[in-house]
Design a protein around this motif. Structure first.
Motif, PDB file in Angstrom:
ATOM      1  N   GLU A 190      -5.436  15.389 -17.518  1.00  0.00           N
ATOM      2  CA  GLU A 190      -6.180  16.396 -16.790  1.00  0.00           C
ATOM      3  C   GLU A 190      -7.487  15.828 -16.278  1.00  0.00           C
ATOM      4  N   THR A 191      -8.131  16.613 -15.448  1.00  0.00           N
ATOM      5  CA  THR A 191      -9.443  16.263 -14.938  1.00  0.00           C
ATOM      6  C   THR A 191     -10.411  17.346 -15.372  1.00  0.00           C
ATOM      7  N   VAL A 192     -11.539  16.939 -15.919  1.00  0.00           N
ATOM      8  CA  VAL A 192     -12.584  17.867 -16.345  1.00  0.00           C
ATOM      9  C   VAL A 192     -13.730  17.728 -15.357  1.00  0.00           C
ATOM     10  N   ASP A 202     -19.448  17.648 -24.982  1.00  0.00           N
ATOM     11  CA  ASP A 202     -18.630  18.860 -24.896  1.00  0.00           C
ATOM     12  C   ASP A 202     -17.146  18.537 -25.061  1.00  0.00           C
ATOM     13  N   ILE A 203     -16.690  17.459 -24.448  1.00  0.00           N
ATOM     14  CA  ILE A 203     -15.292  17.051 -24.592  1.00  0.00           C
ATOM     15  C   ILE A 203     -14.986  16.749 -26.058  1.00  0.00           C
ATOM     16  N   ASP A 204     -15.889  16.010 -26.710  1.00  0.00           N
ATOM     17  CA  ASP A 204     -15.682  15.685 -28.125  1.00  0.00           C
ATOM     18  C   ASP A 204     -15.649  16.945 -28.984  1.00  0.00           C
ATOM     19  N   ASP A 205     -16.585  17.871 -28.737  1.00  0.00           N
ATOM     20  CA  ASP A 205     -16.608  19.124 -29.494  1.00  0.00           C
ATOM     21  C   ASP A 205     -15.324  19.920 -29.283  1.00  0.00           C
ATOM     22  N   CYS A 206     -14.856  19.955 -28.058  1.00  0.00           N
ATOM     23  CA  CYS A 206     -13.640  20.717 -27.760  1.00  0.00           C
ATOM     24  C   CYS A 206     -12.399  20.038 -28.339  1.00  0.00           C
ATOM     25  N   HIS A 207     -12.423  18.716 -28.453  1.00  0.00           N
ATOM     26  CA  HIS A 207     -11.325  18.023 -29.141  1.00  0.00           C
ATOM     27  C   HIS A 207     -11.321  18.405 -30.623  1.00  0.00           C
ATOM     28  N   ALA A 218     -15.335  27.647 -21.294  1.00  0.00           N
ATOM     29  CA  ALA A 218     -16.446  28.452 -21.792  1.00  0.00           C
ATOM     30  C   ALA A 218     -17.771  27.700 -21.686  1.00  0.00           C
ATOM     31  N   ARG A 219     -17.714  26.387 -21.651  1.00  0.00           N
ATOM     32  CA  ARG A 219     -18.919  25.565 -21.544  1.00  0.00           C
ATOM     33  C   ARG A 219     -19.248  25.212 -20.090  1.00  0.00           C
ATOM     34  N   GLY A 220     -18.494  25.750 -19.158  1.00  0.00           N
ATOM     35  CA  GLY A 220     -18.812  25.564 -17.757  1.00  0.00           C
ATOM     36  C   GLY A 220     -18.124  24.404 -17.065  1.00  0.00           C
ATOM     37  N   TYR A 221     -16.890  24.112 -17.473  1.00  0.00           N
ATOM     38  CA  TYR A 221     -16.116  23.043 -16.844  1.00  0.00           C
ATOM     39  C   TYR A 221     -14.857  23.625 -16.229  1.00  0.00           C
ATOM     40  N   GLN A 222     -14.418  23.015 -15.177  1.00  0.00           N
ATOM     41  CA  GLN A 222     -13.118  23.336 -14.600  1.00  0.00           C
ATOM     42  C   GLN A 222     -12.154  22.277 -15.095  1.00  0.00           C
TER      43      GLN A 222
END
Length: 97
Positions: free
Chosen positions: A23-25, A39-44, A90-94
């Motif tokens: 995917e693309t963030v 944010d990516i690490d937290d979401c992982h 929720a953190r503002g990423y598509q």
């Protein structure tokens, strides 16, 4: 300068995200590359905790057999992926597949 920064960010995200999902963030609230990585690490971590949660029925997945076992894990993977995507959104990423 902004174009170079954006291309660099995209390259970092492409390498990072390819480890988990294809995917693309895309930062939508002007997050810098450091914040995006955090944010990516937290979401992982959210995704990992979703994978570690017990099944709703309380059954032990190691006791299931054949197709039932595959369906059990497939459902967990989909839920974990959705938890990851929802966390980033929720953190503002598509998040694009």
């Amino acid at each position: 300068m902004n174009k170079v920064w954006f291309v660099s960010l995209c390259a970092v995200l492409a390498v990072t995200c390819s480890q988990a999902w294809a995917e693309t963030v895309v930062p939508m609230k002007e997050q810098d590359s450091q914040q995006t990585q955090l944010d990516i690490d937290d979401c992982h971590d959210v995704e990992a905790s979703q994978n570690a949660s017990p099944s709703p029925s309380g059954s032990d997945p190691s006791q299931t057999l054949g197709r039932q076992k595959n369906e059990f894990y497939e459902g967990d993977e989909n839920e974990a992926k959705m938890a990851y995507v929802n966390c980033l959104q929720a953190r503002g990423y598509q998040v694009n597949p």
